[in-house]
Design an enzyme around this catalytic site. Structure first.
Site, PDB file in Angstrom:
ATOM      1  N   LYS A 188      31.975  -3.115  30.727  1.00 48.71           N
ATOM      2  CA  LYS A 188      32.952  -3.827  31.545  1.00 48.71           C
ATOM      3  C   LYS A 188      33.002  -3.154  32.885  1.00 48.71           C
ATOM      4  O   LYS A 188      32.984  -1.929  32.955  1.00 48.71           O
ATOM      5  CB  LYS A 188      34.344  -3.741  30.903  1.00 48.71           C
ATOM      6  N   GLY A 189      33.091  -3.940  33.918  1.00 50.30           N
ATOM      7  CA  GLY A 189      33.164  -3.311  35.222  1.00 50.30           C
ATOM      8  C   GLY A 189      33.979  -4.136  36.167  1.00 50.30           C
ATOM      9  O   GLY A 189      34.565  -5.145  35.778  1.00 50.30           O
ATOM     10  N   PHE A 217      33.008  -6.056  38.338  1.00 47.55           N
ATOM     11  CA  PHE A 217      32.456  -7.387  38.596  1.00 47.55           C
ATOM     12  C   PHE A 217      32.639  -8.336  37.432  1.00 47.55           C
ATOM     13  O   PHE A 217      32.590  -9.541  37.615  1.00 47.55           O
ATOM     14  CB  PHE A 217      30.955  -7.279  38.894  1.00 47.55           C
ATOM     15  N   GLY A 218      32.801  -7.788  36.242  1.00 46.36           N
ATOM     16  CA  GLY A 218      32.935  -8.668  35.086  1.00 46.36           C
ATOM     17  C   GLY A 218      32.532  -7.959  33.813  1.00 46.36           C
ATOM     18  O   GLY A 218      32.510  -6.731  33.762  1.00 46.36           O
ATOM     19  N   LYS A 272      25.446 -10.327  32.524  1.00 39.01           N
ATOM     20  CA  LYS A 272      26.641  -9.922  33.280  1.00 39.01           C
ATOM     21  C   LYS A 272      27.369 -11.182  33.734  1.00 39.01           C
ATOM     22  O   LYS A 272      26.895 -11.897  34.610  1.00 39.01           O
ATOM     23  CB  LYS A 272      26.237  -9.063  34.478  1.00 39.01           C
ATOM     24  N   ASP A 317      27.716   1.583  46.041  1.00 33.56           N
ATOM     25  CA  ASP A 317      28.502   1.871  44.840  1.00 33.56           C
ATOM     26  C   ASP A 317      27.659   2.658  43.843  1.00 33.56           C
ATOM     27  O   ASP A 317      27.563   2.302  42.676  1.00 33.56           O
ATOM     28  CB  ASP A 317      29.008   0.560  44.216  1.00 33.56           C
TER      29      ASP A 317
END
Ligand SMILES: *[C@@H]1O[C@H](CO)[C@@H](O)[C@H](O)[C@H]1NC(C)=O
Ligand SMILES: *[C@@H]1O[C@H](CO)[C@@H](O)[C@H](O)[C@H]1NC(C)=O
Ligand SMILES: *[C@@H]1O[C@H](CO)[C@@H](O)[C@H](O)[C@H]1NC(C)=O
Ligand SMILES: *[C@@H]1O[C@H](CO)[C@@H](O)[C@H](O)[C@H]1NC(C)=O
Ligand SMILES: *[C@@H]1O[C@H](CO)[C@@H](O)[C@H](O)[C@H]1NC(C)=O
Ligand SMILES: *[C@@H]1O[C@H](CO)[C@@H](O)[C@H](O)[C@H]1NC(C)=O
Ligand SMILES: *[C@@H]1O[C@H](CO)[C@@H](O)[C@H](O)[C@H]1NC(C)=O
Ligand SMILES: *[C@@H]1O[C@H](CO)[C@@H](O)[C@H](O)[C@H]1NC(C)=O
Ligand SMILES: *[C@@H]1O[C@H](CO)[C@@H](O)[C@H](O)[C@H]1NC(C)=O
Ligand SMILES: *[C@@H]1O[C@H](CO)[C@@H](O)[C@H](O)[C@H]1NC(C)=O
Ligand SMILES: *[C@@H]1O[C@H](CO)[C@@H](O)[C@H](O)[C@H]1NC(C)=O
Ligand SMILES: *[C@@H]1O[C@H](CO)[C@@H](O)[C@H](O)[C@H]1NC(C)=O
Length: 756
Positions: free
Chosen positions: A598-599, A601-602, A618, A714
């Site tokens: 999980k991050g 972005f989604g 993703k 990032d």
């Protein structure tokens, strides 16, 4: 319920008692009612109260306590032998199914409430003797207390009912219920406050109905009450029988120290009953109704001055209730099972224990049955507002008696109540006083009722203007056909305009100036509305039906169609990577079952392609990217990036249903997991160095070899993935540009690698 005494066969003659001393003790009459006594002579026509000649208690006429019924009096034939002044008159209730008296009380206080009934053939119909059923119900508040059964009794008999109860509010109602078997009537009502500690098993949900209260011994009066008994309980003298023996004393009999539950008067305890030595014991038989739970209380005191050895057991038929009981000398010992009720005890047996030298004795006994107070009274605010309304408009509908909502079958006509919250007091939600002859202003009490939703006061003679009042919950207000004048207050107008209030004012002078929907005769509107609604409903139904059919027939195609329907349908994406549909994603991820990360972005899911290749799917968070116009150009860029240290984009999905990127799956997860997880695998320094190098090479490629060059922005351990050979592979680089700077992290991978 009646108590009988039965003795076992005995050869000994009854004791002859020297009761002369007792006979000398006459009741003193003093003309003063103890504080808190409420005594009502029902149907008494004189306007002033009087002092009862026997008890000295002041009795009041009932006019102030009841609104309905007719004052009557017994026939001359019975008048002369009336038991007391109160029995001579009565109030009968030929109309309405429930008629109530309202007595003043103190909330939470314990009371003895008594009602008496003497028929005295007041209606000259010989109702008690005409072989038909003659009975009616009694409610204490909103709960059934007792049934008064006068079938086949002597018309001169006084019947009385007593209940020990707790006042639920500052007034207590007593209602007579017409069961359709004779007209209910009542001769007197008496309310006596009890000490808080008395009868401890009485509480807000349990009241006690008196079945029997007896005293033993040879006493002149049939009923002993006030002033002998402070509480004005009725103690009935048990008639003497052969082979029962009476004991008596002139010594004072006190309460046991610390026991102030019953306060049995000394005079009552000074007499007792026992049996001769040849009897096996005392038996008290009980005519209880099988369905009733009963509670016995026995009062004992040893009144044989020589303090003999007297011990006995107390049984309910064959269940031992109290064993080896020995009464205290000149002290009241009250025996009870601490509020435990017995079901259908046919008899109580007192028999002596083996080493007792004397037979059991008993001085007094009480027997109560359980009255459940489960039904709740209407919310007290609602009650008070309705009382104000009733008083304000001088309303006296026959059903507007007692509690407005409870019990349900006796609720006030024109009211609708909400009983849905079973452990809360019922509330009034609707009041309909249409065509009730209301005169005067619109009572503010209505507008104060916080649960009121529907108020219909149409077709009355209401005058004045509508009070400007903040309405609480009112949804429908019908004031049509009254004499109300303007202006319409803002509070109401605003609620109407906000669509929160259905307002009707037609037929009022207020409408001579205003021409708004609430002033038009809504009857036509309702017709139009009805037609509109009907047509709409039919159309909508047809549409829905068509949709269903269409959906059923075209389901497969529809899904695909929708799946491909994108905002940029025309954009021909010049990429050589695969475009997935949502259905395909569902299939390869097995309905998005396994989450691998999980991050920001989604969420990343694990998936397996048709050819067996493992992929990471993703799924991008819609909120962050749905609007993004950068998505497709990014995909285009990413699809062209190929390097051994950069993750390979295998495909994408973009349409109304999904926005996702599909990458190669990295079996060792990311660097963060590997460093932290360390249990089964910890990296040695050489491996760490290699990974750092891999990452650096990947970044270098992005910076140097891509045109335009890509800046990751990032770089962090979760973004460095590891394949099965522990080769470091950078991910999440392309999207960095698609998102705003909020996602930017500045951290150093090297630091993370060295620190762990
Ligand atoms: C009790 O019974 C015995 C024998 O039956 C008799 O002799 C005696 O008088 C009786 N006692 C009394 C008090 O009746
Ligand atoms: C009621 O009033 C009548 C006449 O005024 C009187 O004779 C009678 O004694 C009064 N009754 C009582 C109980 O006071
Ligand atoms: C009743 O008794 C009280 C107290 O003695 C006295 O004040 C009152 O006047 C009496 N009432 C009547 C109607 O006799
Ligand atoms: C009631 O009983 C009395 C005598 O017992 C009788 O004279 C009278 O007619 C009866 N009345 C009715 C209405 O039955
Ligand atoms: C409570 O009210 C219901 C009807 O509303 C009635 O059937 C029931 O007997 C009442 N319960 C008691 C204990 O009076
Ligand atoms: C009322 O009393 C009569 C006569 O005693 C009896 O037959 C009848 O069953 C009783 N009814 C009720 C409901 O208790
Ligand atoms: C009232 O008393 C009974 C038993 O006598 C008990 O079961 C009940 O919980 C009590 N209720 C309250 C509200 O105290
Ligand atoms: C009182 O007790 C004594 C023995 O303690 C006994 O002899 C006597 O008969 C008893 N009196 C009565 C009236 O039971
Ligand atoms: C007392 O009465 C109980 C119940 O009837 C009986 O079981 C017991 O045997 C009796 N005891 C004596 C001593 O009579
Ligand atoms: C009688 O028996 C009880 C126990 O059953 C005992 O406690 C008591 O002391 C005995 N009384 C006499 C006077 O023996
Ligand atoms: C109020 O009662 C009248 C008849 O008395 C009825 O016509 C009207 O529809 C009722 N209003 C509501 C809101 O139920
Ligand atoms: C209103 O009052 C008038 C007379 O004051 C009367 O004629 C009319 O019937 C009343 N209207 C209603 C609806 O009660």
């Amino acid at each position: 319920m009646v108590i009988h005494f039965i003795c076992w066969p005995s050869t000994k003659l009854a004791w002859i008692l020297a009761l002369l001393l007792n006979l000398v003790m006459m009741i003193q009459v003093h003309g003063q009612s103890p504080s808190g006594f409420v005594s009502i002579d029902c149907g008494f026509r004189n306007s002033s109260s009087y002092n009862d000649t026997t008890t000295g208690i002041q009795f009041d006429p009932d006019g102030g306590f009841v609104e309905s019924g007719m004052a009557k009096q017994m026939t001359q034939e019975f008048m002369a032998n009336a038991r007391n002044e109160q029995q001579k008159t009565l109030r009968s209730f030929p109309d309405g199914s429930r008629n109530c008296y309202t007595l003043p009380s103190t909330i939470g206080k314990k009371y003895l409430l008594r009602a008496t009934f003497t028929y005295g053939n007041y209606d000259r119909l010989n109702k008690t003797r005409d072989r038909s059923l003659f009975l009616f119900g009694l409610h204490v508040g909103v709960n059934l207390w007792e049934v008064v059964n006068l079938t086949n009794i002597d018309p001169s008999n006084m019947i009385w009912k007593e209940v020990l109860t707790i006042a639920p509010s500052n007034s207590m109602s007593v209602c007579l219920i017409n069961f359709g078997s004779g007209i209910p009537f009542i001769s007197s009502l008496e309310l006596r406050p009890l000490k808080d500690a008395s009868y401890p098993f009485v509480n807000i949900s349990v009241s006690l109905n008196l079945d029997d209260r007896v005293r033993f011994g040879t006493v002149p009066e049939e009923i002993t009450r006030y002033p002998t008994d402070d509480y004005d309980r009725y103690w009935v003298t048990f008639p003497n029988k052969p082979n029962l023996m009476i004991l008596s004393t002139t010594n004072k009999v006190d309460s046991l120290p610390g026991n102030n539950y019953f306060n049995v008067p000394s005079a009552i305890m000074q007499n007792a009953l026992t049996v001769d030595m040849n009897s096996s014991g005392l038996s008290i038989s009980v005519n209880s109704r099988p369905e009733r739970a009963v509670l016995p209380i026995f009062h004992f005191a040893e009144i044989n001055g020589s303090n003999p050895n007297r011990r006995f057991n107390i049984y309910s038929v064959d269940r031992l209730l109290f064993s080896d009981f020995s009464p205290s000398r000149f002290q009241v010992d009250s025996v009870h099972e601490n509020g435990r009720f017995l079901y259908n005890p046919r008899a109580f047996i007192l028999n002596k224990t083996r080493n007792s030298t004397l037979q059991p004795l008993i001085n007094a006994a009480e027997l109560y049955s359980l009255v459940r107070m489960d039904n709740l009274t209407t919310n007290s605010d609602d009650v008070n507002y309705m009382k104000e309304v009733k008083k304000n408009y001088n309303l006296r509908p026959i059903s507007w008696n007692g509690d407005p909502c409870s019990p349900r079958e006796y609720s006030w006509e024109g009211l609708t109540c909400d009983y849905t919250k079973s452990n809360q007091n019922p509330r009034i939600v609707s009041v309909n006083l249409s065509m009730s002859g209301l005169k005067g202003g619109l009572a503010v009490s209505f507008l104060n009722m916080v649960s009121l939703e529907n108020l219909d006061l149409s077709h009355n003679n209401l005058t004045g203007s509508i009070p400007d009042y903040h309405l609480k919950s009112l949804k429908i207000l019908n004031l049509s056909n009254n004499q109300l004048v303007g202006p319409i207050p803002d509070s109401i107008l605003q609620r109407f305009q906000a669509g929160l209030l259905e307002l009707r004012l037609e037929g009022n002078p207020i409408c001579s100036k205003v021409k708004d929907t609430y002033c038009s005769n809504k009857k036509n509107d309702i017709h139009v509305l009805l037609i509109t609604v009907t047509v709409s409903v039919v159309l909508v139904s047809l549409l829905v039906l068509m949709c269903i059919i269409w959906k059923l027939c075209w389901k497969g195609k529809l899904e695909d169609h929708e799946d491909y329907a994108t905002n940029e349908e025309e954009t021909s994406l010049n990429v050589d990577i695969r475009r997935f549909t949502y259905a395909e994603l569902k299939l390869i991820t097995n309905e998005f079952q396994s989450i691998i990360g999980k991050g920001g972005f989604g969420i990343v899911y694990h998936g397996i392609l048709e050819n067996g290749d493992e992929v990471a799917v993703k799924v991008l968070m819609e909120t962050s990217i749905a609007e993004s116009t950068d998505f497709l150009p990014e995909v285009q860029t990413l699809s062209k990036v190929h390097h051994k240290n950069l993750v390979t984009l295998k495909g994408y999905c973009q349409n109304k249903k999904c926005l996702a990127l599909i990458y190669d799956f990295m079996s060792r997860g990311n660097l963060q997991q590997l460093i932290r997880g360390g249990d089964d695998y910890s990296l040695n320094w050489e491996q760490r160095l290699h990974i750092a190098l891999d990452a650096a090479q990947g970044l270098e490629y992005l910076h140097e070899s891509c045109t335009p060059s890509i800046v990751h922005r990032d770089v962090k351990t979760p973004n460095i993935l590891l394949d099965k050979n522990l080769v470091g592979i950078i991910s999440d680089f392309g999207l960095s540009r698609a998102f705003n700077d909020a996602h930017t992290h500045i951290s150093t991978v090297a630091a993370a690698l060295l620190a762990s």
